[in-house]
Design a protein around this motif. Structure first.
Motif, PDB file in Angstrom:
ATOM      1  N   MET A   1      20.674  62.220 -88.863  1.00 53.58           N
ATOM      2  CA  MET A   1      19.982  62.591 -87.872  1.00 53.58           C
ATOM      3  C   MET A   1      18.668  61.639 -88.165  1.00 53.58           C
ATOM      4  SD  MET A   1      18.542  66.386 -86.472  1.00 53.58           S
ATOM      5  CE  MET A   1      20.317  66.918 -86.704  1.00 53.58           C
ATOM      6  N   LEU A   2      18.115  61.071 -87.030  1.00 55.04           N
ATOM      7  CA  LEU A   2      17.001  60.162 -86.987  1.00 55.04           C
ATOM      8  C   LEU A   2      15.866  60.868 -86.657  1.00 55.04           C
ATOM      9  CD1 LEU A   2      18.607  56.817 -86.277  1.00 55.04           C
ATOM     10  CD2 LEU A   2      18.839  57.970 -88.405  1.00 55.04           C
ATOM     11  N   CYS A   3      14.682  61.012 -87.288  1.00 57.23           N
ATOM     12  CA  CYS A   3      13.587  61.975 -86.868  1.00 57.23           C
ATOM     13  C   CYS A   3      12.320  60.953 -86.736  1.00 57.23           C
ATOM     14  CB  CYS A   3      13.270  63.012 -87.758  1.00 57.23           C
ATOM     15  SG  CYS A   3      14.933  63.984 -88.163  1.00 57.23           S
ATOM     16  N   HIS A   4      11.769  60.696 -85.556  1.00 59.77           N
ATOM     17  CA  HIS A   4      10.736  59.889 -85.291  1.00 59.77           C
ATOM     18  C   HIS A   4       9.280  60.480 -85.519  1.00 59.77           C
ATOM     19  CE1 HIS A   4       9.115  62.078 -81.692  1.00 59.77           C
ATOM     20  NE2 HIS A   4      10.576  62.335 -81.338  1.00 59.77           N
ATOM     21  N   GLY A   5       8.422  59.951 -85.501  1.00 64.87           N
ATOM     22  CA  GLY A   5       7.011  60.213 -85.728  1.00 64.87           C
ATOM     23  C   GLY A   5       6.125  60.195 -84.651  1.00 64.87           C
ATOM     24  N   TRP A   6       4.802  60.304 -84.666  1.00 69.93           N
ATOM     25  CA  TRP A   6       3.740  60.290 -83.853  1.00 69.93           C
ATOM     26  C   TRP A   6       2.959  58.875 -83.484  1.00 69.93           C
ATOM     27  CZ3 TRP A   6      -1.430  59.681 -83.168  1.00 69.93           C
ATOM     28  CH2 TRP A   6      -2.036  60.072 -81.937  1.00 69.93           C
ATOM     29  N   PRO A   7       2.534  58.504 -82.487  1.00 69.80           N
ATOM     30  CA  PRO A   7       3.122  59.050 -81.264  1.00 69.80           C
ATOM     31  C   PRO A   7       4.458  58.235 -80.619  1.00 69.80           C
ATOM     32  CG  PRO A   7       1.448  57.436 -80.767  1.00 69.80           C
ATOM     33  CD  PRO A   7       1.880  57.418 -82.506  1.00 69.80           C
ATOM     34  N   GLU A   8       5.774  58.708 -81.161  1.00 68.36           N
ATOM     35  CA  GLU A   8       6.838  57.713 -80.924  1.00 68.36           C
ATOM     36  C   GLU A   8       7.734  58.645 -80.051  1.00 68.36           C
ATOM     37  OE1 GLU A   8       7.841  54.773 -84.196  1.00 68.36           O
ATOM     38  OE2 GLU A   8       6.612  56.518 -85.486  1.00 68.36           O
ATOM     39  N   HIS A   9       9.154  58.278 -80.125  1.00 65.44           N
ATOM     40  CA  HIS A   9      10.155  58.468 -79.237  1.00 65.44           C
ATOM     41  C   HIS A   9      11.459  58.086 -80.156  1.00 65.44           C
ATOM     42  CE1 HIS A   9      12.732  57.696 -75.682  1.00 65.44           C
ATOM     43  NE2 HIS A   9      11.631  58.683 -75.103  1.00 65.44           N
ATOM     44  N   ALA A  10      12.453  58.838 -79.697  1.00 63.20           N
ATOM     45  CA  ALA A  10      13.872  58.546 -80.236  1.00 63.20           C
ATOM     46  C   ALA A  10      14.305  56.957 -80.183  1.00 63.20           C
ATOM     47  CB  ALA A  10      15.008  59.216 -79.724  1.00 63.20           C
ATOM     48  N   TYR A  11      13.501  56.315 -79.160  1.00 66.01           N
ATOM     49  CA  TYR A  11      13.835  54.844 -79.071  1.00 66.01           C
ATOM     50  C   TYR A  11      13.021  54.097 -80.295  1.00 66.01           C
ATOM     51  CZ  TYR A  11      13.783  50.548 -76.213  1.00 66.01           C
ATOM     52  OH  TYR A  11      14.096  49.185 -75.789  1.00 66.01           O
ATOM     53  N   SER A  12      12.280  54.611 -81.049  1.00 65.32           N
ATOM     54  CA  SER A  12      11.827  54.231 -82.283  1.00 65.32           C
ATOM     55  C   SER A  12      13.068  53.431 -83.145  1.00 65.32           C
ATOM     56  CB  SER A  12      10.883  55.009 -82.993  1.00 65.32           C
ATOM     57  OG  SER A  12       9.908  55.395 -82.251  1.00 65.32           O
ATOM     58  N   TRP A  13      14.292  54.173 -83.192  1.00 65.59           N
ATOM     59  CA  TRP A  13      15.386  54.018 -83.862  1.00 65.59           C
ATOM     60  C   TRP A  13      16.336  53.184 -83.307  1.00 65.59           C
ATOM     61  CZ3 TRP A  13      14.354  55.480 -88.939  1.00 65.59           C
ATOM     62  CH2 TRP A  13      13.423  56.587 -88.923  1.00 65.59           C
ATOM     63  N   ARG A  14      15.933  52.387 -82.343  1.00 67.93           N
ATOM     64  CA  ARG A  14      16.971  51.523 -81.357  1.00 67.93           C
ATOM     65  C   ARG A  14      17.720  50.465 -82.219  1.00 67.93           C
ATOM     66  NH1 ARG A  14      11.964  50.472 -80.691  1.00 67.93           N
ATOM     67  NH2 ARG A  14      10.904  48.422 -80.706  1.00 67.93           N
ATOM     68  N   HIS A  15      17.021  49.894 -83.168  1.00 69.84           N
ATOM     69  CA  HIS A  15      17.535  48.926 -84.181  1.00 69.84           C
ATOM     70  C   HIS A  15      18.378  49.365 -85.180  1.00 69.84           C
ATOM     71  CE1 HIS A  15      14.510  46.313 -82.466  1.00 69.84           C
ATOM     72  NE2 HIS A  15      13.600  46.778 -82.838  1.00 69.84           N
ATOM     73  N   GLN A  16      18.374  50.777 -85.473  1.00 69.22           N
ATOM     74  CA  GLN A  16      19.363  51.258 -86.592  1.00 69.22           C
ATOM     75  C   GLN A  16      20.464  51.832 -86.020  1.00 69.22           C
ATOM     76  OE1 GLN A  16      15.462  51.815 -86.640  1.00 69.22           O
ATOM     77  NE2 GLN A  16      15.805  49.790 -87.932  1.00 69.22           N
ATOM     78  N   ILE A  17      20.304  52.419 -84.867  1.00 70.44           N
ATOM     79  CA  ILE A  17      21.598  53.242 -84.313  1.00 70.44           C
ATOM     80  C   ILE A  17      22.805  52.495 -84.391  1.00 70.44           C
ATOM     81  CG2 ILE A  17      22.286  54.463 -82.332  1.00 70.44           C
ATOM     82  CD1 ILE A  17      19.331  55.159 -81.691  1.00 70.44           C
TER      83      ILE A  17
END
Length: 276
Positions: A1-17
């Motif tokens: 489960m990938l948990c983003h920070g502030w001010p971010e979004h699930a899209y912050s993990w687009r490279h890792q998914i």
């Protein structure tokens, strides 16, 4: 489960998914409470660490998992550290980026920060002047995020005033962008729709969290990997292994936005550690 920070979004993990999926993992990537199209309760107390960690447990229950490997960045890392304290049986392993474990201080966190950093510190400002920063960031969402998501910043002393408000009002960004205009637009569109108040409410629960954690065992027992950015303004912890005894530490030549600044290197560190 990938948990983003502030001010971010699930899209912050687009490279890792994609890489994690290719490695055989079921990857769950929520927009956390207050962000994106997720719920944004009005009550400030709806964003305390009990609620935030409860959301992660709820996702595990929804998918039928007893536990998971949790990966967090920034505030997402804080949520993962707290999850390991409040729900240790649900955490198999931890990989956290940028924010090391924050030991509980002798006095409430905001009082501690105000004493050390002053009233202009943005953690303090968010708490002492509710609604002020929220409104300014809402009015300048694109400019704020464009100015914030930067790397290779020049070594200049901090300007007076509240840093996040200064970024929202600055017409010229410093350093270099960490993402394309197309990627930035995903974040901008999200915050133009949601506003910033929900995410800022995470900060407004720091002292409430301090109270919640008062009688909780402060030792994280799960195996953990900490990935720092060498140029991050958040300092590396000198006491990390005291509170997270089963920890390995890595550093990358980047700033705060670790998995977006150096995506391939971040993904490689994650996969290599998980393969051990």
């Amino acid at each position: 489960m990938l948990c983003h920070g502030w001010p971010e979004h699930a899209y912050s993990w687009r490279h890792q998914i994609p890489a994690l999926v290719d490695a055989g993992y079921h990857v769950i990537v929520p927009n956390q409470r207050g962000f994106g199209n997720s719920s944004r309760p009005e009550a400030v107390t709806a964003y305390d660490i009990t609620c935030l960690t409860g959301d992660l447990v709820g996702l595990l229950d929804h998918y039928g998992y007893d536990d998971a490997i949790f990966v967090g960045h920034d505030w997402g890392a804080n949520n993962v550290w707290s999850l390991a304290l409040l729900h240790p049986s649900r955490v198999k392993k931890i990989i956290n980026l940028a924010l090391p474990y924050q030991a509980r201080t002798d006095v409430p966190w905001i009082e501690f920060m105000e004493t050390v950093f002053g009233s202009d510190n943005y953690f303090v400002h968010f708490n002492r002047q509710p609604g002020v920063a929220d409104a300014i960031l809402d009015q300048n969402a694109e400019q704020f995020l464009r100015n914030l998501f930067r790397k290779n910043l020049p070594p200049v002393p901090p300007a007076p005033g509240m840093m996040m408000i200064n970024l929202a009002e600055a017409e010229t960004p410093l350093g270099d962008p960490i993402m394309s205009d197309e990627a930035l637009a995903v974040f901008v569109n999200s915050f133009e729709n949601s506003g910033f108040a929900g995410g800022i409410n995470w900060y407004r629960n720091l002292d409430r969290n301090w109270t919640i954690l008062a009688d909780v065992d402060p030792i994280v027992k799960a195996p953990a990997l900490m990935i720092y950015g060498d140029h991050d303004m958040i300092p590396k912890s000198e006491t990390l292994s005291d509170f997270v005894p089963n920890i390995e530490v890595e550093s990358l030549h980047c700033g705060h936005w670790v998995q977006q600044e150096m995506p391939e290197e971040t993904t490689a560190l994650i996969l290599n550690w998980l393969s051990k």
